[in-house]
Write a protein that holds these residues in place. Structure first.
Motif, mmCIF file in Angstrom:
data_model
loop_
_atom_site.group_PDB
_atom_site.id
_atom_site.type_symbol
_atom_site.label_atom_id
_atom_site.label_comp_id
_atom_site.label_asym_id
_atom_site.label_seq_id
_atom_site.Cartn_x
_atom_site.Cartn_y
_atom_site.Cartn_z
ATOM 1 N N ARG A 130 0.819 -1.203 0.000
ATOM 2 C CA ARG A 130 0.000 0.000 0.000
ATOM 3 C C ARG A 130 0.860 1.264 0.000
ATOM 4 N NH1 ARG A 130 -2.518 -0.531 4.704
ATOM 5 N NH2 ARG A 130 -3.583 -2.372 3.928
ATOM 6 N N GLN A 131 1.953 1.253 0.761
ATOM 7 C CA GLN A 131 2.863 2.397 0.796
ATOM 8 C C GLN A 131 3.523 2.625 -0.544
ATOM 9 O OE1 GLN A 131 5.586 1.620 3.950
ATOM 10 N NE2 GLN A 131 4.268 2.540 5.524
ATOM 11 N N LYS A 132 3.913 1.541 -1.233
ATOM 12 C CA LYS A 132 4.523 1.680 -2.552
ATOM 13 C C LYS A 132 3.534 2.270 -3.549
ATOM 14 C CE LYS A 132 7.954 -1.980 -2.168
ATOM 15 N NZ LYS A 132 8.405 -3.286 -2.681
ATOM 16 N N ARG A 133 2.266 1.847 -3.476
ATOM 17 C CA ARG A 133 1.242 2.389 -4.379
ATOM 18 C C ARG A 133 1.034 3.878 -4.133
ATOM 19 N NH1 ARG A 133 -3.298 -2.203 -3.676
ATOM 20 N NH2 ARG A 133 -2.233 -3.859 -4.792
ATOM 21 N N GLU A 134 0.988 4.281 -2.864
ATOM 22 C CA GLU A 134 0.790 5.686 -2.545
ATOM 23 C C GLU A 134 1.971 6.543 -2.987
ATOM 24 O OE1 GLU A 134 -0.030 5.779 1.606
ATOM 25 O OE2 GLU A 134 -2.040 4.909 1.364
ATOM 26 N N ALA A 135 3.162 5.965 -2.938
ATOM 27 C CA ALA A 135 4.362 6.703 -3.364
ATOM 28 C C ALA A 135 4.339 6.971 -4.854
ATOM 29 C CB ALA A 135 5.614 5.933 -2.976
ATOM 30 N N ARG A 136 3.771 6.035 -5.619
ATOM 31 C CA ARG A 136 3.676 6.237 -7.076
ATOM 32 C C ARG A 136 2.673 7.306 -7.359
ATOM 33 N NH1 ARG A 136 2.185 0.727 -9.252
ATOM 34 N NH2 ARG A 136 2.849 -0.312 -7.384
#
Length: 84
Positions: free
Chosen positions: A78-84
């Motif tokens: 989820r954190q990786k998706r938000e960073a994108r």
């Protein structure tokens, strides 16, 4: 820490936050020393650690939370998706 390591567990993270103000007074005290331990151990080790914390007069409160690996993995994704 020694209870966990002697029983075959590992301490992943130890965060000593120091003296902080308590949310409410406990035994007429308004400040306490906070420590966060993140570890991996068997169920019997956790029970023994909780038992020792319960009988220790210096420990006012403690909280044990189980973190599932799947929840940790989902949070990382989820954190990786938000960073994108």
């Amino acid at each position: 820490r020694t209870v966990i390591t002697s029983a075959g567990g590992t301490v992943d993270k130890e965060d000593r936050m120091g003296v902080r103000k308590l949310a409410y007074a406990i035994e007429k005290r308004t400040e306490g020393y906070y420590v966060l331990l993140q570890f991996r151990a068997q169920t019997t080790t956790v029970k023994e650690l909780e038992r020792r914390l319960r009988v220790n007069d210096l420990v006012m409160r403690f909280l044990t939370v189980r973190m599932d690996e799947k929840l940790k993995r989902d949070a990382k994704i989820r954190q990786k998706r938000e960073a994108r």
